[in-house]
Enzyme design. Structure first.
Site, PDB file in Angstrom:
ATOM      1  N   GLY A 103       0.779  -1.232   0.000  1.00 51.62           N
ATOM      2  CA  GLY A 103       0.000   0.000   0.000  1.00 51.62           C
ATOM      3  C   GLY A 103       0.814   1.289   0.000  1.00 51.62           C
ATOM      4  O   GLY A 103       0.254   2.382   0.117  1.00 51.62           O
ATOM      5  N   GLN A 104       2.142   1.174  -0.148  1.00 50.69           N
ATOM      6  CA  GLN A 104       2.953   2.394  -0.192  1.00 50.69           C
ATOM      7  C   GLN A 104       2.543   3.246  -1.380  1.00 50.69           C
ATOM      8  O   GLN A 104       2.105   2.735  -2.399  1.00 50.69           O
ATOM      9  CB  GLN A 104       4.457   2.081  -0.298  1.00 50.69           C
ATOM     10  CG  GLN A 104       5.035   1.312   0.857  1.00 50.69           C
ATOM     11  CD  GLN A 104       5.096  -0.171   0.522  1.00 50.69           C
ATOM     12  OE1 GLN A 104       4.094  -0.757   0.142  1.00 50.69           O
ATOM     13  NE2 GLN A 104       6.260  -0.771   0.662  1.00 50.69           N
ATOM     14  N   LYS A 105       2.779   4.540  -1.268  1.00 47.77           N
ATOM     15  CA  LYS A 105       2.381   5.476  -2.319  1.00 47.77           C
ATOM     16  C   LYS A 105       2.927   5.072  -3.686  1.00 47.77           C
ATOM     17  O   LYS A 105       2.228   5.157  -4.691  1.00 47.77           O
ATOM     18  CB  LYS A 105       2.878   6.885  -1.959  1.00 47.77           C
ATOM     19  CG  LYS A 105       1.734   7.842  -1.713  1.00 47.77           C
ATOM     20  CD  LYS A 105       2.139   9.290  -1.882  1.00 47.77           C
ATOM     21  CE  LYS A 105       0.903  10.150  -1.991  1.00 47.77           C
ATOM     22  NZ  LYS A 105       0.437  10.641  -0.689  1.00 47.77           N
TER      23      LYS A 105
END
Ligand SMILES: Nc1nc2c(ncn2[C@@H]2O[C@H](COP(=O)(O)OP(=O)(O)O)[C@@H](O)[C@H]2O)c(=O)[nH]1
Ligand SMILES: [Mg+2]
Lengths: 177, 162
Positions: free
Chosen positions: A69-71
């Site tokens: 879910g990191q940018k």
């Protein structure tokens, strides 16, 4: 109680279903997936891609995709939307600073054509923490009450102690046709 | 100019690039009913492409009603359509006792991914006692992009009495 026993109760044979788990980094996606198989949850490292569990029972194949879910990873999410039967969106209910960001991303996801009408379960995770917001508050912040185009459900849970996971999953499995 | 030939070269180029940046980082097996780790291997010999890897697994794995296998792999390059063929053989017989294919689809560049399979069916090896089965079971895993093979690995399983 885990994914496996849930699947046994599903009494489905043949076919294949895909469940997608999305949410911001650190929300608890990987921990939820591990806990659902009774695995050790003390060692999750940030997911740099996807974790897939495929469970085959009675010729029925359940595939659960947990995607980082990191940018930097989020732009790739859309590569995984095809053929999704249910979407689980995980929110860290104890991280008040990021609820808006979580809401923004969810809104983007719900606007995707490929996910139109796909049932949505929101896990308000980390309910074991004192500062965690209630499921109702999270639902309000994420504007879930405005969703009209699909079945949805919110469930408070703790991936740490397992509370709420079974209830949520049972709802999801019921949506999988 | 032969465009089919040029396309073949480009495909082979891309495949070689993907293969060069593709690694298997580890593998483990668990008792799927309890989540208990029964065997894990988190570093792979550098010649794993060519050599058969040997796994020493506790014999009680044969008593587990359901076992899950997990594979961790990394890719430097993006892969458009990753597919995996998983075969379990007994005694190198031509027909596998277990077949498991999986379409991953898209793999993000610079990603590390895990894939766990839980098959709820008694495999052929379950019929055998640990001493009978030991060293006779091989697990072959092949990753492909479209129809081009990226990597292939083979693990021979030995059952140790604990
Ligand atoms: N207290 C608490 N911590 C949790 C819970 N779920 C996850 N965590 C922790 O939150 C961090 C991020 O979890 P992880 O599953 O890696 O998040 P992901 O990035 O969404 O996959 C880890 O340190 C977990 O131990 C929970 O229900 N309660
Ligand atoms: Mg993760």
């Amino acid at each position: 109680m885990g994914l496996l026993s849930l699947l046994r109760r599903l009494r489905k044979s043949g076919g294949e279903a895909r469940i997608l788990i999305l949410g911001l980094d650190n929300a608890g996606k990987t921990t939820i997936l591990r806990k659902l198989s009774d695995e050790d949850i003390t060692t999750t490292t940030p997911t740099q891609g996807f974790n897939i569990k495929s469970i085959l029972h009675n010729g029925f194949k359940l595939n659960v995709w947990d995607i980082g879910g990191q940018k930097t990873i989020r732009p790739y999410w859309r590569n995984y939307y095809e053929n999704t039967e249910a979407l689980i969106y995980v929110v860290d209910a104890a991280d008040r600073k990021r609820v808006d960001e979580a809401g923004y991303e969810l809104n983007e996801i719900l606007g995707e054509d490929k996910l139109a009408t796909v049932p949505l379960l929101v896990f308000a995770n980390k309910s074991d923490l004192l500062q965690a917001q209630s499921a109702d508050d999270i639902a309000e912040s994420l504007s879930l009450f405005n969703i009209k185009d699909r079945p949805w459900q919110i469930q408070a849970c703790s991936a740490k102690d397992g509370t709420g996971l079974e209830e949520g999953l049972r709802w999801v499995v019921k949506q999988v046709k | 100019m032969n465009t089919a030939y040029l396309k073949r070269c480009a495909d082979e180029d891309r495949r070689a690039k993907i293969a060069a940046g593709f690694t298997i980082d580890g593998m483990n097996m668990r008792d799927a009913s309890t989540g208990e780790m029964l065997w894990e291997m988190n570093s792979w010999p550098s010649d794993w492409h060519v050599a058969e890897i040997q796994a020493r697994v506790p014999a009680r794995i044969l008593q587990c009603p359901v076992v899950s296998r997990e594979l961790t792999f990394s890719s430097v390059e993006k892969v458009a359509n990753l597919r995996c063929e998983h075969r379990v053989y007994l005694d190198g017989a031509p027909d596998p006792i277990e077949v498991w294919d999986f379409d991953f689809g898209f793999v993000m560049p610079g990603s590390r991914n895990t894939w766990q399979t839980t098959v709820e069916a008694a495999g052929g090896e379950k019929m055998l006692s640990p001493t009978e089965a030991s060293g006779r079971v091989t697990v072959r895993t092949k990753f492909t992009d479209g129809d081009a093979t990226i990597v292939e690995s083979a693990v021979r399983v030995f059952y140790d009495n604990d």
